[in-house]
Write a protein that holds these residues in place. Structure first.
Motif, PDB file in Angstrom:
ATOM      1  N   ILE A 153      58.113  64.381  -8.350  1.00 49.74           N
ATOM      2  CA  ILE A 153      56.848  63.675  -8.130  1.00 49.74           C
ATOM      3  C   ILE A 153      56.853  63.145  -6.694  1.00 49.74           C
ATOM      4  N   ASP A 154      56.071  63.778  -5.837  1.00 50.69           N
ATOM      5  CA  ASP A 154      56.020  63.394  -4.426  1.00 50.69           C
ATOM      6  C   ASP A 154      54.980  62.289  -4.196  1.00 50.69           C
ATOM      7  N   GLU A 155      55.246  61.437  -3.226  1.00 51.34           N
ATOM      8  CA  GLU A 155      54.371  60.283  -2.924  1.00 51.34           C
ATOM      9  C   GLU A 155      54.062  59.494  -4.189  1.00 51.34           C
ATOM     10  N   VAL A 156      55.108  59.171  -4.915  1.00 52.90           N
ATOM     11  CA  VAL A 156      54.945  58.545  -6.223  1.00 52.90           C
ATOM     12  C   VAL A 156      54.297  57.159  -6.123  1.00 52.90           C
ATOM     13  N   HIS A 157      54.366  56.525  -4.967  1.00 51.67           N
ATOM     14  CA  HIS A 157      53.777  55.183  -4.829  1.00 51.67           C
ATOM     15  C   HIS A 157      52.256  55.205  -4.955  1.00 51.67           C
ATOM     16  N   MET A 158      51.652  56.403  -4.917  1.00 53.34           N
ATOM     17  CA  MET A 158      50.201  56.511  -5.021  1.00 53.34           C
ATOM     18  C   MET A 158      49.705  56.465  -6.465  1.00 53.34           C
ATOM     19  N   LEU A 159      50.588  56.505  -7.440  1.00 51.06           N
ATOM     20  CA  LEU A 159      50.162  56.432  -8.836  1.00 51.06           C
ATOM     21  C   LEU A 159      49.528  55.077  -9.124  1.00 51.06           C
ATOM     22  N   SER A 160      48.605  55.089 -10.073  1.00 51.54           N
ATOM     23  CA  SER A 160      47.939  53.845 -10.452  1.00 51.54           C
ATOM     24  C   SER A 160      48.865  52.996 -11.323  1.00 51.54           C
TER      25      SER A 160
ATOM     26  N   ASP B  97      59.848  75.777 -15.043  1.00 52.32           N
ATOM     27  CA  ASP B  97      60.656  74.650 -15.505  1.00 52.32           C
ATOM     28  C   ASP B  97      60.884  73.610 -14.408  1.00 52.32           C
ATOM     29  N   VAL B  98      60.406  73.861 -13.212  1.00 55.91           N
ATOM     30  CA  VAL B  98      60.465  72.877 -12.120  1.00 55.91           C
ATOM     31  C   VAL B  98      59.024  72.552 -11.741  1.00 55.91           C
ATOM     32  N   ILE B  99      58.600  71.376 -12.092  1.00 55.40           N
ATOM     33  CA  ILE B  99      57.188  70.992 -11.915  1.00 55.40           C
ATOM     34  C   ILE B  99      57.087  70.005 -10.748  1.00 55.40           C
ATOM     35  N   GLU B 100      56.408  70.436  -9.709  1.00 62.98           N
ATOM     36  CA  GLU B 100      56.173  69.557  -8.560  1.00 62.98           C
ATOM     37  C   GLU B 100      54.765  68.987  -8.653  1.00 62.98           C
ATOM     38  N   ILE B 101      54.661  67.680  -8.538  1.00 58.57           N
ATOM     39  CA  ILE B 101      53.376  66.990  -8.681  1.00 58.57           C
ATOM     40  C   ILE B 101      53.126  66.137  -7.435  1.00 58.57           C
ATOM     41  N   ASP B 102      51.947  66.288  -6.866  1.00 57.55           N
ATOM     42  CA  ASP B 102      51.547  65.454  -5.730  1.00 57.55           C
ATOM     43  C   ASP B 102      50.801  64.240  -6.278  1.00 57.55           C
TER      44      ASP B 102
ATOM     45  N   SER C 271      63.687  57.632  -1.160  1.00 57.12           N
ATOM     46  CA  SER C 271      62.746  56.936  -0.280  1.00 57.12           C
ATOM     47  C   SER C 271      63.182  57.111   1.167  1.00 57.12           C
ATOM     48  N   GLY C 272      62.217  56.999   2.076  1.00 56.21           N
ATOM     49  CA  GLY C 272      62.524  57.135   3.496  1.00 56.21           C
ATOM     50  C   GLY C 272      61.345  57.698   4.272  1.00 56.21           C
ATOM     51  N   PRO C 273      61.491  57.823   5.591  1.00 57.19           N
ATOM     52  CA  PRO C 273      60.396  58.332   6.422  1.00 57.19           C
ATOM     53  C   PRO C 273      60.026  59.765   6.060  1.00 57.19           C
ATOM     54  N   ARG C 274      58.898  60.203   6.566  1.00 54.47           N
ATOM     55  CA  ARG C 274      58.443  61.564   6.311  1.00 54.47           C
ATOM     56  C   ARG C 274      59.369  62.561   7.023  1.00 54.47           C
ATOM     57  N   GLY C 275      59.484  63.738   6.435  1.00 57.52           N
ATOM     58  CA  GLY C 275      60.152  64.844   7.112  1.00 57.52           C
ATOM     59  C   GLY C 275      61.636  64.701   7.333  1.00 57.52           C
ATOM     60  N   VAL C 276      62.338  63.950   6.471  1.00 60.54           N
ATOM     61  CA  VAL C 276      63.789  63.803   6.652  1.00 60.54           C
ATOM     62  C   VAL C 276      64.592  64.468   5.544  1.00 60.54           C
ATOM     63  N   GLY C 277      63.906  65.133   4.571  1.00 60.66           N
ATOM     64  CA  GLY C 277      64.635  65.931   3.590  1.00 60.66           C
ATOM     65  C   GLY C 277      64.552  65.460   2.154  1.00 60.66           C
ATOM     66  N   LYS C 278      63.616  64.606   1.801  1.00 64.28           N
ATOM     67  CA  LYS C 278      63.550  64.097   0.428  1.00 64.28           C
ATOM     68  C   LYS C 278      63.177  65.214  -0.548  1.00 64.28           C
ATOM     69  N   THR C 279      62.060  65.890  -0.295  1.00 60.44           N
ATOM     70  CA  THR C 279      61.623  66.966  -1.196  1.00 60.44           C
ATOM     71  C   THR C 279      62.580  68.144  -1.135  1.00 60.44           C
ATOM     72  N   THR C 280      63.115  68.447   0.043  1.00 64.13           N
ATOM     73  CA  THR C 280      64.083  69.541   0.171  1.00 64.13           C
ATOM     74  C   THR C 280      65.312  69.275  -0.685  1.00 64.13           C
ATOM     75  N   THR C 281      65.828  68.049  -0.637  1.00 63.92           N
ATOM     76  CA  THR C 281      66.992  67.686  -1.456  1.00 63.92           C
ATOM     77  C   THR C 281      66.666  67.792  -2.938  1.00 63.92           C
ATOM     78  N   ALA C 282      65.468  67.380  -3.319  1.00 66.41           N
ATOM     79  CA  ALA C 282      65.068  67.466  -4.728  1.00 66.41           C
ATOM     80  C   ALA C 282      65.058  68.921  -5.201  1.00 66.41           C
ATOM     81  N   ARG C 283      64.574  69.827  -4.366  1.00 64.59           N
ATOM     82  CA  ARG C 283      64.543  71.254  -4.758  1.00 64.59           C
ATOM     83  C   ARG C 283      65.946  71.832  -4.859  1.00 64.59           C
TER      84      ARG C 283
END
Length: 536
Positions: free
Chosen positions: A125-132, A88-93, A41-53
């Protein structure tokens, strides 16, 4: 390709500003104690998805050494993940796929099958808070007890929106914005790689504009580098970015601190003539005022926000010439007036109104000119820079009244002696200043009332009575309406620390009658005020 894609970190050691997270994740990978679910978690553009990859690459790298957490970035697995081709690496928006059906089909069902070529199947799973809510509930069981070959990495900018049942099943890492000095070195490194020299003032503006977000900062740098220049100066940068010249920012703040209305308006007009974006300029002024405020509070952060010794000297000088209270009032005004720019017919008008109001308040409370000393020192409250608290000022000595009025005033004096209350009088300068602040407070509450008040005029201030002149009878009717009258008098009493009576007269046709009525009823109003009542 965008610059932030080209320079996207591919190893843990290339991630900046998140050392505590990088160290923990690196230790987990080298020791083989990788968690089954992570929450970034954290602000946009600080490395969350990059770290995950990078985690996905490190877990599936075929050539990685045992004691090295970084992937080799050369094997087929690393290249496929880097290029987004790994099955084998599935990225989901999650913002685009919020429903429970998508979660069941693409995550829950898919997680049951072993990886095709890699050691782990990684779900990012990016922006996971958007899930129902239904999607979260469906994911709970799989997230709690996933197969041994599955790793979940959830990323979000709003972790407070996640159900606690999801958060408790993950290892939570909070990413933060990157410090100014670290981000500046990173941008200088990128500029050097691109064979370009960027002025420190430009870098400072980019960092300020990005708010500590690496991706935003690199995108702004990319926009400037598109000019093709090898030496990026502020003059070059302002052709591509709405940069506010620092000398104009400092000059305007200095003029306001010195209550120089003419100089302030001249600076604003100069900016308007050359097409300066007033929103950006006001943001820059607000930022500079914040630095001065931090310096006044002896905060250790403020020197890090300054790019030059000249600016530091300017801040040290200005902080001595303005009180924190007045500076905070100026910052409040900047924030409020900024929102009015879009509605204004002239972009510079809200800033001009703020400057006139701020400088006028200080000038109005200063020492009276020598030509006005015949009014007596009791009519003027002297201040150097700080606003005067009315309740802390001794009541001015009463001026000797004509013999004809002495008999009338003696009645009120006797009543006040009986009730044991000391008479407190209104100060004209303070009343006119607080009146302007009252009008500003009502702008967001009652625009129609503010319109009438701006057209009105204070014609006299006598003891505890303020006489207001309006142009039309229906304006008077509106102000004298019981709820409106009560609201105005209560707000004035709160600001001035004394009970206030408000009299409204119409300029045309009834001024003499109203003045006569005021004279006749003045004694009654004073008697009612002495007993804490009001005339109805």
């Amino acid at each position: 390709m965008a610059l932030y894609h080209i320079h996207r970190p591919q190893h843990f050691e290339a991630i900046i500003g998140q050392e505590h997270i990088v160290r923990t994740l690196s230790n987990q990978i080298t020791t083989g104690r990788v968690g089954h679910a992570y929450l970034f978690s954290g602000p946009r553009g600080v490395g969350k998805t990059t770290t995950a990859r990078i985690i996905a690459k490190a877990l599936n790298c075929k050539e990685r050494k045992t004691k090295d957490p970084n992937p080799c970035d050369e094997c087929s697995s690393c290249i496929e993940i880097r290029d987004g081709r790994s099955i084998d690496v599935i990225e989901i928006d999650a913002a685009s796929h919020t429903g429970v059906d998508h979660v069941r089909e693409h995550i829950i069902e898919n997680s049951r099958f072993k990886p095709s070529k890699s050691a782990y199947k990684v779900f990012i799973i990016d922006e996971v808070h958007m899930l129902s809510t239904s999607a979260f509930n469906a994911l709970l069981k799989t997230l709690e007890e996933p197969p041994a070959h599955v790793v979940f990495i959830l990323a979000t900018t709003e972790s407070q929106k996640l159900p606690q049942t999801i958060v408790s099943r993950c290892q939570h890492f909070s990413f933060s914005t990157v410090a100014r000095d670290i981000l500046q070195k990173y941008l200088e490194k990128i500029a050097k790689t691109e064979s370009t020299k960027v002025d420190k003032e430009v870098l400072g503006y980019i960092i300020q504009k990005s708010g500590g977000c690496v991706r935003d900062a690199v995108s702004l740098l990319d926009q400037i580098l598109s000019s093709g220049e090898k030496n990026i100066t502020p003059d070059v940068a302002k052709l591509f970015l709405p940069i506010s010249p620092q000398e104009d920012v400092h000059a305007l703040v200095r003029a306001v601190v010195e209550s120089d209305v003419s100089a302030s308006l001249a600076i604003i007009q100069k900016l308007a003539d050359r097409g300066q974006d007033m929103t950006q300029f006001m943001d820059a002024v607000t930022g500079f005022c914040r630095i001065i405020l931090l310096a006044q509070m002896e905060n250790s952060l403020w020197p890090e926000l300054i790019d030059s010794n000249e600016t530091k000297a300017e801040v040290l000088e200005l902080k001595q010439n303005i009180t924190p209270e007045r500076l905070m009032a100026l910052i409040d005004g900047l924030i409020e007036r900024r929102n009015q720019i879009k509605l204004s017919p002239l972009p510079q008008l809200p800033l001009e109104m703020l400057v006139i109001s701020t400088c006028g308040q200080t000038a109005g409370r200063g020492q009276s000119p020598s030509g006005d000393r015949s009014k007596g020192e009791s009519e003027v409250v002297k201040t150097e820079s700080a606003p005067v608290v009315v309740s802390a000022v001794e009541p001015p000595a009463p001026i000797a009244a004509p013999p004809a009025q002495t008999a009338k005033k003696s009645v009120t004096a006797r009543v006040k002696e009986l009730v044991g209350k000391e008479e407190r009088l209104l100060d004209e300068n303070v009343v006119r200043t607080e009146w302007q602040q009252l009008v500003q407070k009502l702008e967001s509450v009652s625009p129609s009332l503010v319109f009438i008040l701006k057209l009105s005029e204070i014609v006299s201030i006598e003891k505890t009575t303020i006489t207001l002149s309006v142009q039309y009878q229906f304006h008077k009717d509106k102000l004298m309406d019981k709820p409106t009258y009560r609201k105005l008098t209560e707000m004035l009493a709160e600001s001035l620390g004394i009970r206030v009576d408000l009299v409204v007269v119409v300029k045309e046709g009834s001024q003499g009658v109203q003045t006569s009525n005021t004279s006749q009823n003045h004694e009654l109003q004073e008697l009612a005020a002495a007993f804490g009542g009001e005339v109805v």
